[in-house]
Write a protein that holds these residues in place. Structure first.
Motif, PDB file in Angstrom:
ATOM      1  N   SER A   7     -12.734   3.051 -38.313  1.00 48.51           N
ATOM      2  CA  SER A   7     -13.350   1.968 -39.047  1.00 48.51           C
ATOM      3  C   SER A   7     -13.020   1.366 -39.923  1.00 48.51           C
ATOM      4  CB  SER A   7     -14.891   2.529 -39.392  1.00 48.51           C
ATOM      5  OG  SER A   7     -14.715   3.368 -40.571  1.00 48.51           O
ATOM      6  N   LYS A   8     -13.138   0.057 -40.119  1.00 45.22           N
ATOM      7  CA  LYS A   8     -12.441  -0.885 -41.119  1.00 45.22           C
ATOM      8  C   LYS A   8     -13.346  -0.854 -42.515  1.00 45.22           C
ATOM      9  CE  LYS A   8     -12.424  -4.236 -38.149  1.00 45.22           C
ATOM     10  NZ  LYS A   8     -12.381  -3.614 -36.823  1.00 45.22           N
ATOM     11  N   TYR A   9     -12.717  -0.976 -43.576  1.00 46.24           N
ATOM     12  CA  TYR A   9     -13.416  -0.921 -44.926  1.00 46.24           C
ATOM     13  C   TYR A   9     -13.954  -2.202 -45.422  1.00 46.24           C
ATOM     14  CZ  TYR A   9     -14.013  -0.177 -49.795  1.00 46.24           C
ATOM     15  OH  TYR A   9     -14.517  -0.036 -51.111  1.00 46.24           O
ATOM     16  N   PHE A  10     -13.519  -3.162 -44.668  1.00 45.73           N
ATOM     17  CA  PHE A  10     -14.095  -4.484 -45.235  1.00 45.73           C
ATOM     18  C   PHE A  10     -14.818  -4.874 -43.890  1.00 45.73           C
ATOM     19  CE2 PHE A  10     -10.366  -4.642 -48.091  1.00 45.73           C
ATOM     20  CZ  PHE A  10     -11.101  -4.782 -49.409  1.00 45.73           C
ATOM     21  N   THR A  11     -15.824  -5.398 -43.941  1.00 44.04           N
ATOM     22  CA  THR A  11     -16.845  -6.029 -42.892  1.00 44.04           C
ATOM     23  C   THR A  11     -16.388  -7.474 -42.602  1.00 44.04           C
ATOM     24  OG1 THR A  11     -18.472  -7.198 -44.521  1.00 44.04           O
ATOM     25  CG2 THR A  11     -18.771  -4.735 -43.368  1.00 44.04           C
ATOM     26  N   ASN A  29      -5.714   6.022 -45.811  1.00 46.29           N
ATOM     27  CA  ASN A  29      -5.437   7.524 -46.124  1.00 46.29           C
ATOM     28  C   ASN A  29      -5.067   7.995 -44.564  1.00 46.29           C
ATOM     29  OD1 ASN A  29      -8.256   7.239 -45.352  1.00 46.29           O
ATOM     30  ND2 ASN A  29      -8.344   9.282 -46.065  1.00 46.29           N
ATOM     31  N   ASP A  30      -5.074   7.282 -43.519  1.00 42.25           N
ATOM     32  CA  ASP A  30      -4.854   7.674 -42.214  1.00 42.25           C
ATOM     33  C   ASP A  30      -3.443   8.184 -42.096  1.00 42.25           C
ATOM     34  OD1 ASP A  30      -5.073   6.445 -38.803  1.00 42.25           O
ATOM     35  OD2 ASP A  30      -4.956   8.309 -39.715  1.00 42.25           O
ATOM     36  N   SER A  86      -6.971  12.455 -47.775  1.00 40.16           N
ATOM     37  CA  SER A  86      -6.741  13.319 -46.300  1.00 40.16           C
ATOM     38  C   SER A  86      -5.334  14.297 -46.599  1.00 40.16           C
ATOM     39  CB  SER A  86      -6.664  12.237 -45.192  1.00 40.16           C
ATOM     40  OG  SER A  86      -5.406  11.384 -45.539  1.00 40.16           O
ATOM     41  N   SER A  87      -5.310  15.293 -45.751  1.00 35.05           N
ATOM     42  CA  SER A  87      -3.965  16.149 -45.766  1.00 35.05           C
ATOM     43  C   SER A  87      -3.798  16.767 -44.424  1.00 35.05           C
ATOM     44  CB  SER A  87      -4.369  17.072 -46.905  1.00 35.05           C
ATOM     45  OG  SER A  87      -5.417  18.130 -46.416  1.00 35.05           O
ATOM     46  N   ILE A  88      -2.807  17.058 -44.301  1.00 38.14           N
ATOM     47  CA  ILE A  88      -2.192  17.824 -43.057  1.00 38.14           C
ATOM     48  C   ILE A  88      -1.233  19.112 -43.316  1.00 38.14           C
ATOM     49  CG2 ILE A  88      -0.264  16.336 -42.856  1.00 38.14           C
ATOM     50  CD1 ILE A  88      -0.825  16.502 -39.624  1.00 38.14           C
ATOM     51  N   LYS A 101     -13.289  11.499 -45.263  1.00 34.08           N
ATOM     52  CA  LYS A 101     -13.415  10.099 -44.635  1.00 34.08           C
ATOM     53  C   LYS A 101     -12.237   9.486 -44.345  1.00 34.08           C
ATOM     54  CE  LYS A 101     -16.269   6.036 -45.364  1.00 34.08           C
ATOM     55  NZ  LYS A 101     -17.362   5.238 -46.206  1.00 34.08           N
ATOM     56  N   SER A 102     -11.892   8.947 -43.466  1.00 30.47           N
ATOM     57  CA  SER A 102     -10.886   7.930 -43.277  1.00 30.47           C
ATOM     58  C   SER A 102     -11.020   6.522 -42.739  1.00 30.47           C
ATOM     59  CB  SER A 102      -9.941   8.819 -42.444  1.00 30.47           C
ATOM     60  OG  SER A 102      -8.398   8.158 -42.417  1.00 30.47           O
ATOM     61  N   GLN A 103     -10.787   5.616 -43.382  1.00 31.65           N
ATOM     62  CA  GLN A 103     -10.887   4.101 -42.971  1.00 31.65           C
ATOM     63  C   GLN A 103      -9.680   3.464 -43.134  1.00 31.65           C
ATOM     64  OE1 GLN A 103     -14.380   3.369 -45.772  1.00 31.65           O
ATOM     65  NE2 GLN A 103     -15.371   2.681 -43.854  1.00 31.65           N
TER      66      GLN A 103
END
Length: 710
Positions: free
Chosen positions: A368-372, A425-426, A504-506, A520-522
């Motif tokens: 999903s996008k942060y800005f509409t 953060n993806d 986020s982390s991996i 949450k990731s956007q």
């Protein structure tokens, strides 16, 4: 041969239209002695010597106006009627004539005075010996510093042998060149002569000499064309004509349904001497040669050749077997560093065996996008550190942003900067870049990313009028996880404005798949990345589906038809034997569509970029090496298409190039030049800087001084 030093007015000196520096020109004709002083012939010779925009004499013009005319290198002449023909020193004489015209027009000629033009020291050659004259020119322009191009050098050497009966040994001794160079030079010249009398002979240019020279230097290619070292002639006419067609522009005649013939020009398959070496490796593989001709790509032929692949694999395995035995026999000498190197080699060998363990699975689902709504894309960016880039500012970003510079200057890294920032953060975005950097086609190993992630990434930017920050670093996690086989973790933190923080982390393991974790990731906006050195078929599938759904595919095909191949009717994604492929329907190939890879790389590149432009709607697209595989004659139309598509789909474009023609194309297409920004990447005290040039200023510089930002 005797000589006499005299002084004469510049107007009494005539330039030599039969000078060896001219013989490689397509319009060169031998001029009889009675016509040497003809005004038109002298003007043409004068223009040849000056070059376009006086480029051939700029060094002498600067020297003469700064230091005066220094009588260091003699101007040698011979009397022709009441004039004096310049035998040696034509370029210097032409420069003096140019400056004399400037002087008579009242323009500044530096230290030169009228006397310098009215009384010139020259050496008159009496009872000229033509052989000695040729040798003298050869010492200046073959063995000396003022080199001619290779074609002219070869012709002079051959004339000494063929016209004046000198032996090869005598010529080598006189000019100070080796027998190997002499014979290679003559063989190349005679192969060029065969090319000149072929159907493609009118296309010969001096810069093709190295292609013919490489053919002569290759035993495989010499055998393939039936080269005879005694007669200096290629005897396999069929193969010779094939070779000539590969290095030349060819015309193909097609008929439409009504029987009307249409011709199209195809660019040479081989345009660089290095490609001859690649060709030699598969020229005897008929199937690979056929593949090359169908696709008009030497890379296709090279990669298609089973013989090359099998031989390289067998040689590699034999070498590994032999060297492993040596290492085993002397293993008592292994040091700690050696053990580490063995471990690195073991990892590579393990990757030869198919395995799904310890790999990273990249999820490319759109987040999903942060800005509409997005009113502005990126306005600026600051790279604290990313790969070799540190403290690099990029300001005043616009609709189309061009990054130019030499190799290894960080152009690709700059494009990746905007791609990463747009994805917040993806971590999948970062991992996909690393996958293609590491040239992984399938499994992407955790060990590789853990070992090769060295420096923290820290980026900033302004997007949609809001400050954006992104950091990615490697660490050892304190989370409560299974530590068996654990290697390390990558963590990402993105900030938007003064409030939102996305993390986020991996976790990377040596014995199982990596684990991606986030609350949450956007993303800021959709983003795509295309490079001639990377391939992402899944992304292209999605882009093609979008183009079909939106009707944009018709515009893409229309552009390809108009500018690349007017016989193409459609390009579809077809599932064949469980594999999705792009198939091309064309009026020139009958009812059955063929794989797009059978077409040239230029068409494939245009198709890919065009699809991604539409798919990046309301986002950004990063195009690495835009001009790669795309012929310069297409660049003006294609850059305009990119700008128009960016306007239509509200896409911000970031692209890299090291081609001046590509930069010029954006200006010359005359489409919203105020929406172009260019940046030159330069080294400044071992630090890379990004110098900004806005579109209207770039247009002015290109048009007035042929400005090159590379």
């Amino acid at each position: 041969m005797s000589s006499n030093r005299i002084k004469r007015h510049l107007d009494r000196l005539i330039l030599d239209p039969n000078n060896y520096r001219f013989i490689d020109r397509p319009d060169y004709k031998l001029i009889a002695e009675e016509d040497l002083a003809d005004t038109r012939i002298q003007q043409r010779t004068y223009n040849f010597l000056l070059g376009k925009n006086n480029s051939n004499i700029n060094d002498l013009t600067s020297s003469f106006t700064t230091n005066g005319f220094l009588d260091i290198d003699q101007i040698q002449v011979k009397a022709v009627g009441d004039k004096y023909l310049v035998l040696e020193g034509n370029r210097r004489t032409a420069t003096l004539k140019y400056l004399y015209d400037q002087f008579k027009e009242g323009k500044d000629v530096g230290k030169l005075t009228e006397a310098d033009f009215k009384s010139i020291n020259i050496v008159e050659i009496i009872d000229e010996n033509p052989v000695q004259h040729l040798i003298s020119m050869g010492l200046h322009h073959i063995s000396g510093k003022k080199r001619w191009n290779a074609v002219n050098e070869s012709q002079l050497v051959n004339d000494l042998i063929e016209t004046y009966g000198k032996s090869e040994t005598e010529v080598c001794d006189a000019l100070g060149i080796s027998m190997q160079k002499l014979r290679r030079s003559r063989r190349t010249l005679f192969l060029i002569k065969q090319y000149k009398i072929s159907d493609f002979g009118d296309q010969f240019e001096a810069n093709k000499f190295t292609i013919f020279e490489t053919i002569i230097a290759s035993p495989i290619m010499k055998t393939w064309i039936g080269w005879n070292d005694t007669d200096y002639e290629a005897t396999n006419i069929i193969n010779l004509e094939k070779l000539f067609s590969w290095i030349s522009q060819t015309e193909e005649i097609d008929k439409d349904d009504d029987g009307v013939e249409r011709s199209s020009l195809k660019e040479p398959i081989i345009s660089q001497y290095r490609q001859i070496k690649e060709l030699a490796e598969f020229v005897n593989d008929n199937q690979a040669v056929k593949r090359m001709e169908e696709s008009r790509s030497i890379t296709e032929g090279y990669s298609y050749s089973d013989a090359i692949g099998e031989n390289r694999l067998k040689n590699a395995l034999n070498s590994i077997k032999s060297e492993v035995n040596v290492a085993f026999n002397f293993s008592e000498h292994l040091t700690q560093d050696d053990y580490l190197e063995v471990e690195r080699l073991k990892v590579k060998l393990d990757r030869l065996i198919p395995s799904s363990e310890a790999s990273i699975v990249i999820n490319d689902n759109q987040l999903s996008k942060y800005f509409t709504t997005i009113t502005n894309h990126f306005e600026s960016a600051f790279i604290h550190r990313y790969r070799k880039l540190e403290k690099v500012k990029i300001k005043k970003l616009s609709k189309v942003n061009i990054f130019a510079g030499g190799n290894n200057m960080g152009k690709t890294s700059l494009l990746e900067t905007f791609y990463l920032l747009s994805q917040l953060n993806d971590l999948n975005a970062f991992l996909s870049l690393e996958k293609y950097r590491g040239k992984f086609q399938n499994d992407f190993l955790s060990k590789w990313i853990s070992k090769n992630f060295i420096n923290e990434i820290e980026l900033e930017g302004i997007f949609n009028n809001v400050g954006i920050g992104l950091t990615i670093q490697k660490e050892l996690t304190e989370d409560n996880i299974e530590k068996s086989g654990y290697l390390s973790s990558l963590s990402s933190e993105a900030t938007i404005g003064k409030g939102a923080i996305l993390e986020s982390s991996i976790h990377l393991y040596s014995n199982k798949e990596a684990e991606l974790r986030f609350s949450k990731s956007q993303i800021l906006c959709p983003a795509t990345f295309t490079s001639p050195f990377r391939s992402n078929i899944n992304l292209l599938k999605k882009a093609h589906a979008f183009a079909v759904k939106e009707g944009f595919i018709d515009e893409v095909i229309a552009f390809i038809k108009e500018h690349l191949d007017n016989s193409i009717e459609k390009i579809e994604m077809i599932d064949e034997d469980g594999e999705s492929r792009f198939m091309v329907s064309s009026s020139s190939i009958g009812d059955k569509p063929i794989d797009i890879t059978k077409y040239g790389e230029g068409l494939q590149r245009v198709f890919e970029i065009a699809l991604l432009m539409g798919y990046s709607q309301n986002g950004i697209v990063c195009i690495d090496e835009l001009d790669s595989a795309i012929h310069k004659s297409l660049l003006v139309q294609f850059t305009k298409f990119i700008q128009q598509t960016a306007q239509k789909f509200n896409v911000q474009v970031f692209l890299s190039t090291h081609s001046k023609e590509c930069i010029d194309a954006f200006v010359k297409n005359d489409y919203h030049n105020n929406e172009i920004t260019a940046y030159a990447l330069v080294n400044d005290e071992d630090n890379i800087k990004c110098k900004y040039i806005e579109g209207s200023r770039l247009e002015q510089l290109v048009e007035t001084i042929n400005f090159d930002i590379r």
